[in-house]
Design an enzyme around this catalytic site. Structure first.
Site, PDB file in Angstrom:
ATOM      1  N   ARG A 154       0.818  -1.072  -0.056  1.00  0.00           N
ATOM      2  CA  ARG A 154       0.022  -0.053   0.117  1.00  0.00           C
ATOM      3  C   ARG A 154       0.942   1.367  -0.121  1.00  0.00           C
ATOM      4  NH1 ARG A 154      -2.056  -3.662   3.931  1.00  0.00           N
ATOM      5  NH2 ARG A 154      -4.205  -4.136   3.527  1.00  0.00           N
ATOM      6  N   HIS A 271      -4.227  -9.080   3.781  1.00  0.00           N
ATOM      7  CA  HIS A 271      -5.532  -9.098   3.965  1.00  0.00           C
ATOM      8  C   HIS A 271      -5.780  -9.742   5.216  1.00  0.00           C
ATOM      9  CE1 HIS A 271      -6.466  -8.104  -0.652  1.00  0.00           C
ATOM     10  NE2 HIS A 271      -6.285  -6.948   0.065  1.00  0.00           N
TER      11      HIS A 271
END
Length: 299
Positions: A154, A271
């Site tokens: 990210r 995740h």
């Protein structure tokens, strides 16, 4: 060749890229080949020898003719966008003042959201890096975007890295959401990009200090990266889906397309649940359906 004879334009350009802009050997080689193709085209197009002054006078119509010839040879939209980015850099250098004609690049058809293609991802990262005259900033931007596309980070994770990750090995430890830490493999090209930035940065990479810095030495803002990417995608003619986060999506989708299983992908992306990762199966299926419809005689 006589030692007093000037080097060919494409070679002069590649020397500038390697020496002054500190571009990688791969980038220099690719950009030199583009410059050679453009000079050869202009020589035939104008019917005369082409020097730097002539190249500086290239107009949008000349570029359109060049791209039309290249597209006639089977160049894809993504490759044409990358080619145009290299051409603009060459013309800006020839002009000496960055006033090369701005020609809108080929656009990707709108439809179901899809990941940025590998060619588009590399072209986007290269276009962002190319905009800076400061070698260390160009190396910084290239390294950050490669971390997003090549390691699936990210933007916040990349900008949160500290000097503690150095020296780099085959993996990197990343702190993600909810302070969860995961280990992500580093491709050689990604590792080399980060190491080049560290080598060029004007500040030492202290273990407890932020790795990627802004112009004045403070922590680099994600907003700065997003603005740079937005400007680059406009220059390349890419769609609005070409964002920093889209590079992470592309990392996931391309891995899935190459056979990665969902559990492994879940770990790589950080995740919390498998359902977050499963969205990529739908994206990949949409892409495969596009390919099927384009190729099948009854599609």
């Amino acid at each position: 060749m006589d030692s007093t004879e000037p080097l060919p334009l494409a070679v002069q350009w590649s020397v500038h890229l390697a020496r002054d802009r500190r571009r990688s050997e791969h980038t220099v080689r690719a950009y030199r080949a583009t410059a050679q193709r453009l000079v050869a085209f202009l020589t035939a197009h104008w019917g005369q020898a082409v020097d730097r002054r002539a190249v500086a006078g290239v107009e949008a119509a000349d570029l359109r003719a060049y791209l039309a010839q290249r597209r006639g040879g089977g160049l894809t939209n993504a490759s044409a966008a990358r080619e145009l980015s290299a051409v603009r850099g060459f013309l800006d250098w020839a002009n000496g003042d960055g006033t090369a004609p701005r020609l809108k690049g080929p656009r990707v058809k709108k439809g179901v959201p899809r990941p940025v293609s590998p060619d588009e991802a590399v072209a986007l990262a290269g276009a962002v890096a190319q905009e800076s005259d400061e070698p260390w900033i160009a190396a910084r931007d290239w390294a950050i975007l490669l971390l997003l596309y090549g390691a699936g980070l990210r933007i916040g994770e990349a900008l949160g890295l500290t000097g503690a990750v150095l020296p780099l090995g085959e993996t990197i430890s990343v702190r993600g959401k909810r302070d969860k830490t995961r280990v992500v493999p580093l491709l050689p090209a990604v590792r080399a990009a980060v190491e080049e930035y560290v080598r060029l940065a004007p500040w030492p990479a202290a273990r407890d200090a932020i790795l990627f810095r802004g112009m004045k030495g403070g922590a680099l803002s994600a907003g700065v990266v997003r603005v740079k990417v937005r400007a680059a995608r406009t220059r390349l003619g890419l769609s609005e889906r070409a964002t920093p986060h889209a590079l992470r999506h592309s990392f996931a989708t391309h891995l899935l397309g190459r056979g990665a299983d969902l559990r492994a992908l879940q770990e790589l992306l950080g995740h919390a649940s498998l359902s977050s990762t499963q969205v990529y199966t739908a994206v990949d299926a949409a892409h495969l359906l596009d390919v099927y419809r384009a190729a099948h005689p009854h599609g």
